[in-house]
Design a protein around this motif. Structure first.
Motif, PDB file in Angstrom:
ATOM      1  N   ALA A   1     -32.833 111.427 -82.361  1.00 33.98           N
ATOM      2  CA  ALA A   1     -32.587 111.601 -80.736  1.00 33.98           C
ATOM      3  C   ALA A   1     -32.336 110.273 -80.103  1.00 33.98           C
ATOM      4  CB  ALA A   1     -33.567 112.568 -80.110  1.00 33.98           C
ATOM      5  N   GLY A   2     -33.159 109.237 -80.758  1.00 32.72           N
ATOM      6  CA  GLY A   2     -33.103 108.061 -80.154  1.00 32.72           C
ATOM      7  C   GLY A   2     -31.770 107.318 -80.269  1.00 32.72           C
ATOM      8  N   MET A   3     -30.846 107.855 -81.254  1.00 36.31           N
ATOM      9  CA  MET A   3     -29.815 107.141 -81.644  1.00 36.31           C
ATOM     10  C   MET A   3     -28.495 108.212 -80.978  1.00 36.31           C
ATOM     11  SD  MET A   3     -30.227 104.244 -82.506  1.00 36.31           S
ATOM     12  CE  MET A   3     -31.176 103.313 -83.892  1.00 36.31           C
ATOM     13  N   ARG A   4     -29.172 109.394 -80.363  1.00 37.94           N
ATOM     14  CA  ARG A   4     -28.230 110.395 -79.666  1.00 37.94           C
ATOM     15  C   ARG A   4     -27.551 111.188 -80.599  1.00 37.94           C
ATOM     16  NH1 ARG A   4     -24.400 108.166 -74.539  1.00 37.94           N
ATOM     17  NH2 ARG A   4     -24.672 110.391 -74.328  1.00 37.94           N
ATOM     18  N   ALA A   5     -27.994 111.115 -81.860  1.00 39.38           N
ATOM     19  CA  ALA A   5     -27.579 111.939 -83.088  1.00 39.38           C
ATOM     20  C   ALA A   5     -28.318 113.296 -82.954  1.00 39.38           C
ATOM     21  CB  ALA A   5     -27.592 111.405 -84.327  1.00 39.38           C
ATOM     22  N   SER A   6     -29.006 113.635 -81.881  1.00 39.62           N
ATOM     23  CA  SER A   6     -29.678 114.870 -81.772  1.00 39.62           C
ATOM     24  C   SER A   6     -30.370 115.042 -80.352  1.00 39.62           C
ATOM     25  CB  SER A   6     -30.832 115.210 -82.693  1.00 39.62           C
ATOM     26  OG  SER A   6     -31.900 114.406 -82.558  1.00 39.62           O
ATOM     27  N   GLU A   7     -30.834 115.947 -79.880  1.00 42.56           N
ATOM     28  CA  GLU A   7     -31.417 116.111 -78.810  1.00 42.56           C
ATOM     29  C   GLU A   7     -32.868 116.664 -78.620  1.00 42.56           C
ATOM     30  OE1 GLU A   7     -31.408 115.263 -75.464  1.00 42.56           O
ATOM     31  OE2 GLU A   7     -29.939 116.370 -74.491  1.00 42.56           O
ATOM     32  N   VAL A   8     -33.731 116.172 -78.172  1.00 43.34           N
ATOM     33  CA  VAL A   8     -35.184 116.601 -78.486  1.00 43.34           C
ATOM     34  C   VAL A   8     -35.604 118.274 -77.949  1.00 43.34           C
ATOM     35  CG1 VAL A   8     -37.576 116.284 -77.503  1.00 43.34           C
ATOM     36  CG2 VAL A   8     -36.103 114.296 -78.021  1.00 43.34           C
ATOM     37  N   GLY A   9     -34.797 118.467 -77.006  1.00 40.03           N
ATOM     38  CA  GLY A   9     -34.723 120.042 -76.560  1.00 40.03           C
ATOM     39  C   GLY A   9     -34.369 120.694 -77.472  1.00 40.03           C
ATOM     40  N   GLU A  10     -32.933 120.444 -78.016  1.00 43.42           N
ATOM     41  CA  GLU A  10     -32.466 121.225 -78.989  1.00 43.42           C
ATOM     42  C   GLU A  10     -33.192 121.606 -80.359  1.00 43.42           C
ATOM     43  OE1 GLU A  10     -28.051 119.895 -77.265  1.00 43.42           O
ATOM     44  OE2 GLU A  10     -28.576 119.199 -79.175  1.00 43.42           O
ATOM     45  N   VAL A  11     -33.596 120.310 -80.796  1.00 45.85           N
ATOM     46  CA  VAL A  11     -34.561 120.405 -82.034  1.00 45.85           C
ATOM     47  C   VAL A  11     -35.756 121.246 -81.677  1.00 45.85           C
ATOM     48  CG1 VAL A  11     -35.615 119.198 -83.706  1.00 45.85           C
ATOM     49  CG2 VAL A  11     -33.493 118.068 -82.778  1.00 45.85           C
ATOM     50  N   LEU A  12     -36.478 121.037 -80.768  1.00 42.43           N
ATOM     51  CA  LEU A  12     -37.801 121.831 -80.686  1.00 42.43           C
ATOM     52  C   LEU A  12     -37.466 123.233 -80.424  1.00 42.43           C
ATOM     53  CD1 LEU A  12     -39.963 119.194 -78.705  1.00 42.43           C
ATOM     54  CD2 LEU A  12     -39.841 119.808 -81.100  1.00 42.43           C
TER      55      LEU A  12
ATOM     56  N   PRO B   1     -38.818 108.431 -90.723  1.00 43.41           N
ATOM     57  CA  PRO B   1     -37.871 109.554 -89.779  1.00 43.41           C
ATOM     58  C   PRO B   1     -38.200 109.796 -88.302  1.00 43.41           C
ATOM     59  CG  PRO B   1     -39.692 110.621 -91.133  1.00 43.41           C
ATOM     60  CD  PRO B   1     -39.633 109.108 -91.654  1.00 43.41           C
ATOM     61  N   MET B   2     -39.356 109.387 -87.962  1.00 47.28           N
ATOM     62  CA  MET B   2     -39.737 109.481 -86.519  1.00 47.28           C
ATOM     63  C   MET B   2     -39.378 108.169 -85.825  1.00 47.28           C
ATOM     64  SD  MET B   2     -43.198 111.393 -86.891  1.00 47.28           S
ATOM     65  CE  MET B   2     -43.865 110.517 -88.244  1.00 47.28           C
ATOM     66  N   ALA B   3     -38.867 106.994 -86.546  1.00 44.68           N
ATOM     67  CA  ALA B   3     -38.959 105.822 -85.910  1.00 44.68           C
ATOM     68  C   ALA B   3     -37.461 104.964 -86.298  1.00 44.68           C
ATOM     69  CB  ALA B   3     -40.114 104.942 -86.280  1.00 44.68           C
ATOM     70  N   PRO B   4     -36.257 105.590 -86.259  1.00 46.02           N
ATOM     71  CA  PRO B   4     -35.335 104.770 -86.859  1.00 46.02           C
ATOM     72  C   PRO B   4     -34.811 103.722 -85.899  1.00 46.02           C
ATOM     73  CG  PRO B   4     -34.484 106.945 -85.856  1.00 46.02           C
ATOM     74  CD  PRO B   4     -36.153 106.959 -86.034  1.00 46.02           C
ATOM     75  N   GLN B   5     -35.246 103.716 -84.849  1.00 43.63           N
ATOM     76  CA  GLN B   5     -34.794 102.394 -83.890  1.00 43.63           C
ATOM     77  C   GLN B   5     -35.765 101.179 -84.380  1.00 43.63           C
ATOM     78  OE1 GLN B   5     -34.281 103.197 -79.606  1.00 43.63           O
ATOM     79  NE2 GLN B   5     -35.308 105.086 -79.992  1.00 43.63           N
ATOM     80  N   GLN B   6     -37.024 101.734 -84.751  1.00 39.66           N
ATOM     81  CA  GLN B   6     -37.924 100.476 -85.245  1.00 39.66           C
ATOM     82  C   GLN B   6     -37.413 100.021 -86.560  1.00 39.66           C
ATOM     83  OE1 GLN B   6     -42.179 100.845 -85.860  1.00 39.66           O
ATOM     84  NE2 GLN B   6     -42.183 102.530 -84.166  1.00 39.66           N
ATOM     85  N   HIS B   7     -36.971 100.816 -87.276  1.00 40.79           N
ATOM     86  CA  HIS B   7     -36.378 100.812 -88.719  1.00 40.79           C
ATOM     87  C   HIS B   7     -35.121  99.916 -88.600  1.00 40.79           C
ATOM     88  CE1 HIS B   7     -34.383 102.002 -92.725  1.00 40.79           C
ATOM     89  NE2 HIS B   7     -35.701 102.142 -93.103  1.00 40.79           N
ATOM     90  N   CYS B   8     -34.271 100.071 -87.632  1.00 38.79           N
ATOM     91  CA  CYS B   8     -32.999  99.420 -87.324  1.00 38.79           C
ATOM     92  C   CYS B   8     -33.314  98.217 -87.032  1.00 38.79           C
ATOM     93  CB  CYS B   8     -31.845  99.989 -86.518  1.00 38.79           C
ATOM     94  SG  CYS B   8     -31.275 101.546 -87.417  1.00 38.79           S
TER      95      CYS B   8
END
Length: 474
Positions: A84-95, A454-461
């Protein structure tokens, strides 16, 4: 489950049998019992350990990070949520999907059906388009990206459902959404194909807005079961944000080449990367002296192999470092595979396959389809493949231990707290490197634990692209 010439251990108790598949576990954690596969302590994230040991061990995904009770499904859910941090999902949709799956009862069927329905919903025209209005391209663009994400989640588990033959159709649905997204990017991604053996590799070349001038370029390499949408999350968005180009591609064993053309992985990944570098080298908007490559998950093995031979690469990032994917399999399974093909397959078919639970049979099918057209076709027909020996040889041949010292380009090796698929291998790769090198561990303290953070792709990048910027600047 051992070779017939050795004593056979007793079956593992039911409590030690994993209840689901492991996300990104195509090469890990098939362990033993007398014909029972159970994941070992150094295996995938669905690995089960004796209860006493599990109670003493720290939880890699505690509290709010526990979307599903099964750690394999949980890893999949965390991947979708983190995107979701990269707009490749939506938190509400996933949950919302997670709640629906847990309410219905977690299984491959409910997981696949739920995420597939989300993909279908977002791939369809939104309400404005259905009533004659024109849907803004930006809206459709990111709806399509999220649809690609949810189709990818469904695709991973479809072999465990009542309709395993839907695998190809699910892939094509996700691919169509990805293609729509890339077409609506500004500027639109360049789509092309480059020669590879008797086929061609599809690629998507992303450019930032601005003047056409030579820019640093990153080739983004997927792993054993990722889809193109993962490359957006783990590289394209970060590259564009820095004013760099990014190239995404399907290699053998991936994407179209696997799910449509039934071409398995190769042990010669330099032959995959070379035509990509040729294609980039011919472009005026690419700085040929600043072409880097990253490899996510098992891609960390593939790009290191390529860099040992393809010396036009200016930098390499292995995320994580993987020397031998075959060592991710449990020793008991590896011991079955000997030089004797007939005996290997006899043990497999007579002593192992008949004892598989439906869940473990699905795991076997998923993990081996990337190495064998026969395994892929049999899985889609709801059967376990009969020839273990042949795909095992391909997996064994991916060992690059002796090749790592040949890498000349500066190399980054990432590691992760609770690395569940290739524990220990990142540090071993780092120690073997003779080029300029860096080793970074992503930690639990910042929520970046587990394979590929998986929970931190922004940190990863941030870590990967800050390092690449320093190297390419030099």
């Amino acid at each position: 489950m051992t070779h017939a010439r050795t004593p056979r251990p007793q079956p593992s108790p039911p409590s030690q049998t994993p209840s689901g598949l492991s996300r990104r576990a195509a090469l890990t954690g098939l362990a033993a019992g007398a014909g029972v596969l159970a994941a070992g302590a150094a295996a995938g994230c669905a690995a089960a350990t004796p209860r006493a040991a599990a109670a003493a061990a720290p939880d890699p995904a505690p509290g709010a990070m526990k979307l599903f009770g099964d750690p394999g499904y949980n890893f999949a859910g965390l991947l979708a949520l983190g995107a979701a941090g990269m707009r490749a999902s939506e938190v509400g949709e996933v949950l919302t999907a997670v709640n629906a799956i847990n309410t219905a009862g977690l299984s491959a069927q409910t997981f696949t059906d739920t995420f597939r329905s989300w993909g279908d919903r977002l791939a369809a025209p939104p309400a404005a388009g259905r009533h004659g209005g024109e849907t803004p391209s930006q809206t459709r663009r990111f709806r399509s990206l999220r649809a690609a994400q949810y189709y990818a989640q469904a695709l991973f588990y479809v072999l465990g459902t009542r309709s395993p033959e839907d695998e190809k159709a699910l892939y094509l649905a996700g691919r169509a959404s990805w293609d729509t997204f890339t077409r609506l990017c500004s500027p639109a991604a360049v789509r092309a194909q480059v020669p590879y053996g008797k086929t061609r590799l599809p690629l998507w070349f992303f450019r930032p807005e601005g003047p056409e001038e030579p820019r640093p370029t990153v080739i983004l390499t997927n792993g054993s079961d990722g889809q193109n949408v993962d490359m957006w999350t783990y590289g394209v968005a970060a590259a564009l944000g820095r004013g760099w180009n990014a190239l995404v591609y399907d290699g053998p064993g991936q994407g179209r080449l696997l799910f449509v053309e039934e071409i398995p992985f190769t042990t010669r990944w330099e032959q995959v990367v070379a035509p990509l570098v040729d294609w980039l080298d011919a472009r005026k908007d690419v700085d040929s002296a600043r072409i880097a490559i990253t490899g996510l998950s098992m891609g960390g093995n593939l790009v290191a192999r390529a860099a040992a031979f393809e010396h036009r690469l200016a930098a390499v990032a292995c995320l994580p470092g993987v020397l031998s994917p075959w060592l991710g399999f449990d020793k008991e399974l590896r011991d079955i595979v000997t030089a004797d093909k007939a005996e290997t397959n006899r043990v497999w078919n007579e002593e192992v396959v008949p004892e598989l639970t439906p869940e473990l049979a699905t795991t076997v099918k998923k993990r081996f389809e990337i190495f064998s057209p026969e395994a892929l076709r049999e899985a889609r027909a709801g059967r376990v493949f009969k020839d273990l020996w042949t795909p095992a040889q391909l997996a064994i041949g991916l060992d690059i231990t002796k090749l790592v010292p040949r890498i000349k380009a500066p190399t980054l090796v990432l590691d992760y707290d609770f690395e569940q698929f290739y524990p220990g291998q990142p540090r071993q790769m780092y120690d073997l490197l003779r080029s300029k090198r860096a080793y970074v561990k992503m930690t639990e303290a910042t929520g970046a634990q587990l394979h590929c953070s998986p929970m931190a792709p922004q940190q990863h990048c941030d870590v990967v692209f800050d390092w690449l910027a320093d190297v390419l600047r030099g």
